[in-house]
Design a protein around this motif. Sequence first.
Motif, mmCIF file in Angstrom:
data_model
loop_
_atom_site.group_PDB
_atom_site.id
_atom_site.type_symbol
_atom_site.label_atom_id
_atom_site.label_comp_id
_atom_site.label_asym_id
_atom_site.label_seq_id
_atom_site.Cartn_x
_atom_site.Cartn_y
_atom_site.Cartn_z
ATOM 1 N N TRP A 155 0.868 -1.338 0.030
ATOM 2 C CA TRP A 155 -0.101 0.076 -0.212
ATOM 3 C C TRP A 155 0.884 1.368 -0.199
ATOM 4 C CZ3 TRP A 155 -4.215 -1.057 4.358
ATOM 5 C CH2 TRP A 155 -4.915 -2.119 4.108
ATOM 6 N N ARG A 156 1.914 1.220 0.781
ATOM 7 C CA ARG A 156 2.753 2.468 0.836
ATOM 8 C C ARG A 156 3.577 2.491 -0.585
ATOM 9 N NH1 ARG A 156 5.993 6.295 0.906
ATOM 10 N NH2 ARG A 156 7.981 6.237 2.022
ATOM 11 N N ARG A 157 4.196 1.385 -1.002
ATOM 12 C CA ARG A 157 4.861 1.533 -2.278
ATOM 13 C C ARG A 157 4.058 2.050 -3.380
ATOM 14 N NH1 ARG A 157 9.285 -1.234 -5.112
ATOM 15 N NH2 ARG A 157 9.246 -0.252 -7.143
ATOM 16 N N ARG A 158 2.788 1.490 -3.481
ATOM 17 C CA ARG A 158 1.980 1.716 -4.961
ATOM 18 C C ARG A 158 0.875 2.658 -4.374
ATOM 19 N NH1 ARG A 158 -0.285 -3.529 -6.945
ATOM 20 N NH2 ARG A 158 -0.523 -2.296 -8.757
ATOM 21 N N ALA A 159 0.591 3.134 -3.361
ATOM 22 C CA ALA A 159 -0.639 3.826 -2.883
ATOM 23 C C ALA A 159 -1.911 3.351 -3.537
ATOM 24 C CB ALA A 159 -0.393 5.308 -3.168
ATOM 25 N N THR A 160 -2.070 1.963 -3.401
ATOM 26 C CA THR A 160 -3.077 1.159 -4.171
ATOM 27 C C THR A 160 -3.678 0.224 -2.924
ATOM 28 O OG1 THR A 160 -1.981 1.610 -6.223
ATOM 29 C CG2 THR A 160 -3.848 -0.181 -5.986
ATOM 30 N N LEU A 161 -4.901 0.416 -2.653
ATOM 31 C CA LEU A 161 -5.566 -0.562 -1.533
ATOM 32 C C LEU A 161 -5.921 -1.796 -2.175
ATOM 33 C CD1 LEU A 161 -6.071 0.285 1.202
ATOM 34 C CD2 LEU A 161 -8.312 0.924 0.608
ATOM 35 N N VAL A 162 -4.831 -2.661 -2.498
ATOM 36 C CA VAL A 162 -4.977 -4.028 -3.131
ATOM 37 C C VAL A 162 -5.395 -5.004 -1.652
ATOM 38 C CG1 VAL A 162 -3.583 -3.743 -4.841
ATOM 39 C CG2 VAL A 162 -2.611 -4.641 -3.021
ATOM 40 N N PRO A 163 -6.070 -6.229 -1.969
ATOM 41 C CA PRO A 163 -6.222 -6.915 -0.817
ATOM 42 C C PRO A 163 -4.779 -7.666 -0.316
ATOM 43 C CG PRO A 163 -7.710 -7.384 -2.599
ATOM 44 C CD PRO A 163 -6.670 -6.585 -3.138
ATOM 45 N N VAL A 164 -4.744 -7.754 1.028
ATOM 46 C CA VAL A 164 -3.314 -8.366 1.437
ATOM 47 C C VAL A 164 -3.774 -9.213 2.668
ATOM 48 C CG1 VAL A 164 -2.139 -6.236 0.853
ATOM 49 C CG2 VAL A 164 -3.390 -6.480 3.033
ATOM 50 N N GLY A 165 -2.766 -10.049 3.225
ATOM 51 C CA GLY A 165 -2.922 -10.534 4.334
ATOM 52 C C GLY A 165 -1.694 -11.363 4.593
ATOM 53 N N ALA A 202 13.817 -5.153 19.168
ATOM 54 C CA ALA A 202 13.409 -6.243 18.301
ATOM 55 C C ALA A 202 13.526 -5.890 17.030
ATOM 56 C CB ALA A 202 11.824 -6.608 18.501
ATOM 57 N N THR A 203 13.796 -7.270 16.177
ATOM 58 C CA THR A 203 13.753 -7.240 14.629
ATOM 59 C C THR A 203 12.975 -8.091 14.201
ATOM 60 O OG1 THR A 203 15.670 -8.661 14.829
ATOM 61 C CG2 THR A 203 16.266 -6.457 14.306
ATOM 62 N N SER A 204 12.167 -7.911 13.218
ATOM 63 C CA SER A 204 11.033 -8.580 12.695
ATOM 64 C C SER A 204 11.011 -8.861 11.142
ATOM 65 C CB SER A 204 9.825 -8.085 13.181
ATOM 66 O OG SER A 204 8.704 -8.559 12.803
ATOM 67 N N HIS A 205 10.303 -9.715 10.762
ATOM 68 C CA HIS A 205 10.210 -9.979 9.468
ATOM 69 C C HIS A 205 8.876 -10.854 9.079
ATOM 70 C CE1 HIS A 205 14.219 -10.947 10.868
ATOM 71 N NE2 HIS A 205 14.514 -9.926 9.987
ATOM 72 N N GLN A 206 8.221 -10.537 7.925
ATOM 73 C CA GLN A 206 7.220 -11.147 7.508
ATOM 74 C C GLN A 206 6.978 -11.115 6.304
ATOM 75 O OE1 GLN A 206 3.193 -8.781 7.885
ATOM 76 N NE2 GLN A 206 4.262 -8.079 9.806
ATOM 77 N N VAL A 207 6.206 -12.090 5.723
ATOM 78 C CA VAL A 207 5.727 -12.521 4.500
ATOM 79 C C VAL A 207 4.344 -12.290 4.112
ATOM 80 C CG1 VAL A 207 5.731 -14.871 4.415
ATOM 81 C CG2 VAL A 207 6.057 -13.631 2.366
ATOM 82 N N VAL A 208 3.744 -11.600 3.127
ATOM 83 C CA VAL A 208 2.618 -10.992 3.185
ATOM 84 C C VAL A 208 1.987 -11.344 1.616
ATOM 85 C CG1 VAL A 208 0.871 -8.901 3.204
ATOM 86 C CG2 VAL A 208 2.939 -9.284 4.533
ATOM 87 N N TYR A 209 0.826 -11.878 1.667
ATOM 88 C CA TYR A 209 0.118 -12.252 0.231
ATOM 89 C C TYR A 209 -0.467 -10.983 -0.163
ATOM 90 C CZ TYR A 209 -4.007 -13.014 -2.377
ATOM 91 O OH TYR A 209 -4.874 -12.988 -3.382
ATOM 92 N N TYR A 210 -0.476 -10.520 -1.653
ATOM 93 C CA TYR A 210 -1.322 -9.584 -1.931
ATOM 94 C C TYR A 210 -1.794 -9.690 -3.420
ATOM 95 C CZ TYR A 210 2.686 -8.487 -5.176
ATOM 96 O OH TYR A 210 3.825 -8.337 -6.085
ATOM 97 N N LYS A 211 -2.821 -9.040 -3.862
ATOM 98 C CA LYS A 211 -3.412 -9.589 -4.937
ATOM 99 C C LYS A 211 -3.336 -8.292 -6.201
ATOM 100 C CE LYS A 211 -7.839 -11.287 -6.461
ATOM 101 N NZ LYS A 211 -9.265 -11.677 -5.939
ATOM 102 N N GLU A 212 -3.010 -8.820 -7.214
ATOM 103 C CA GLU A 212 -2.877 -7.761 -8.401
ATOM 104 C C GLU A 212 -1.186 -7.387 -8.480
ATOM 105 O OE1 GLU A 212 -6.005 -4.785 -8.041
ATOM 106 O OE2 GLU A 212 -7.236 -6.451 -7.401
ATOM 107 N N PHE A 219 5.026 -10.379 -0.877
ATOM 108 C CA PHE A 219 6.127 -9.321 -0.678
ATOM 109 C C PHE A 219 6.570 -9.762 0.698
ATOM 110 C CE2 PHE A 219 2.639 -6.998 0.769
ATOM 111 C CZ PHE A 219 2.847 -6.251 2.208
ATOM 112 N N ASP A 220 7.887 -9.239 1.235
ATOM 113 C CA ASP A 220 8.542 -9.411 2.331
ATOM 114 C C ASP A 220 8.440 -8.091 3.267
ATOM 115 O OD1 ASP A 220 10.685 -8.447 1.110
ATOM 116 O OD2 ASP A 220 11.964 -9.477 2.204
ATOM 117 N N GLN A 221 8.748 -8.087 4.472
ATOM 118 C CA GLN A 221 8.825 -6.877 5.191
ATOM 119 C C GLN A 221 10.165 -7.209 6.339
ATOM 120 O OE1 GLN A 221 5.272 -4.458 7.158
ATOM 121 N NE2 GLN A 221 6.475 -5.479 8.777
#
Lengths: 268, 268
Positions: free
Chosen positions: B196-206, B258-268, B243-245
Motif C-alpha cells: 500500500w505504501r509503495r503503490r498507494a493502491t488499496l489491494v487485498p493483503v494478508g 526487536a527485529t522482525s520479518h514477515q511475508v504477506v500475500y497481495y493481489k494484483e 512481498f516481504d517486510q
Amino acid sequence: MQHAFDQAIALEAGPDGLWQGQTSPAYANMVGPFGGITAAQVLNAVLQHPARQGDPVALTVNYCAAVADGPFAVLARPVRTNRSTQHWMVEVTQGTDTVITATVFTAMRRETWQSGEHTRPEVPAPQDVPTPAGRGRVEWLNRYELRFIEGAIPANWDGADHGTSRTRLWMRDHPPRPLDFASLAALADVFYPRVWRRRATLVPVGTVSMTVYFHAGPAELAVTGTGHVLGQAQAQAFGRGYFDQTAQLWNEAGDLLATSHQVVYYKE
Amino acid sequence: MQHAFDQAIALEAGPDGLWQGQTSPAYANMVGPFGGITAAQVLNAVLQHPARQGDPVALTVNYCAAVADGPFAVLARPVRTNRSTQHWMVEVTQGTDTVITATVFTAMRRETWQSGEHTRPEVPAPQDVPTPAGRGRVEWLNRYELRFIEGAIPANWDGADHGTSRTRLWMRDHPPRPLDFASLAALADVFYPRVWRRRATLVPVGTVSMTVYFHAGPAELAVTGTGHVLGQAQAQAFGRGYFDQTAQLWNEAGDLLATSHQVVYYKE
C-alpha cells in the motif's frame, strides 16, 4: 554419479507417513551437520510429500538440539490446506528426541505487479573474485565454491572489533548443481557466524532458528542454473548470548531470489 | 480498569492443557483480528505456561486462516527443554480448524559482549511528530498512538509507484501501557502493508508468516516503560503475490528492542 547434495537430502518414504533420512559426512559441521543441509532436508520432506500443493514461500527451521550423526525421521504434516495455499508443520526426530521443528508455507503463485526493492549491490563479477586457498576448517565448506568480496572468514583471529559484521560473497554448490528450492534454502545458511566476523574471535555459536522467504519461482531458478548467487549477510544486534542475521541472495541476473533471517546463540 | 491490551490477550487455563481465549472487538481488523494481537495471544500462552523457562528470543507465527470473531483455543507444547533453553510449538484452533501455527524459543539469557549494530536512524523526537487526525479506518488502529515520520498511510490513493516502501514512525499503546514481550510482539505488526505504501493502491493483503526476534530483556523493557518505540519497516521484494517486510524497533534510549520479518500475500 549423484551430486553430494542430492545424496544428502534424499529421504525414503517410511511407514506411518514418516520420511527416513541420514546425516551426510559430506556436510559435516564442527558438531553434527551443517544447518543449511538440515533446512534442505526439512524442506525436501514437504517438497516430496504427495499432498503438497504449490511452491515454498516461507520456511522456518528451529534447531532444538544437535542432530547426531546417523539416521533421523521427518514427519511433515499439512495442517491447513486452502484453495491455493498450504501450511505445514514438520518435526525431525532421532529416537524419542525432537531435534528440529519447522513450519513451511507453500502456495500456487500467480503473476502480479512486481519489484525487487532491495537491489543487488555493485560488486565485481564472480570470475574476478578469488576462491580461498586450501580446504575448509569443516567438511561442508568444501561442498561450496565461496568467493568472498567482503568479510571473509578471518585469517587472523585478532579479537579486534571490526565495526561491521557484513559479508558479501559469490557462492554456489561445488561441483556446480542447478539451483532449486532445497539448495537455495541451504545457501541461506552458508554465511559463517556474524559474531566471528565482527569480533574476529572464535566463540562457541549455534543457530537457534532460521527463516527463509522464497521470492524465486521456477523461472528465476532456471535463469540462475549453475551460476553464482550473491549473498549478503549482516547482524543487527548482539546481546546477552544471541545475535540476529539478516541476509539477501541475488542471482547474477540481479533477481532477489530469497531473503533470510536467523537468530544465533553465542558464548562470551 | 484493565487495559484493552491485557483484556485482549487474557487466556484462561482450560481442560487438557488448552488455553481458552476470545477475539477482542477493540483489536478488530478489516476481517478478523489485527495480526499483532494474535501474535501476542500466542506468545502469552507460552509466557503463562507453568513449564516455561526463560524469556522469549524468537517467535514465528503462521496465519493459516482468518481467525473468526469469537472463542479460540491455544495449545502450547514444550517440545524440547534444554539446560537453559526451550522450544515450543503452538497451535490455535477454532472448532476443528487450525487457524494459527507458531513456534517460540525461550532462553535464560546471560550477559555477554553486546552491540546494537543497526543503530537507530536520526529522526525528530516523538513530541515533534504529529499524530494523524481522526479515527483509524479499522478499530485496532485506535489502540495505538502512531506518529508517522515517513511513509504514513497514503492520504491519496493515487496508484503511483512511490519508489520506496519504507515507513518510520514513533508508536506506543493508546492509552500508554508499560512495554512487555507481548506488546512488543504486537508492535512488530503495526506497520500497514508495504504494498500500500509503495503503490498507494488499496489491494487485498494478508500476512502469511511473521517472525520476531527479541533483543530486549527485562532491563530494556523497563527503560522503555510507556515511552515511544521507533519502528522502521521496508519490503525487500514484491512478486507473484507475495512481498516481504523487514522491520526494526528501537526505544527512545536507542536500544534495538526487536527485529522482525514477515511475508504477506497481495493481489494484483
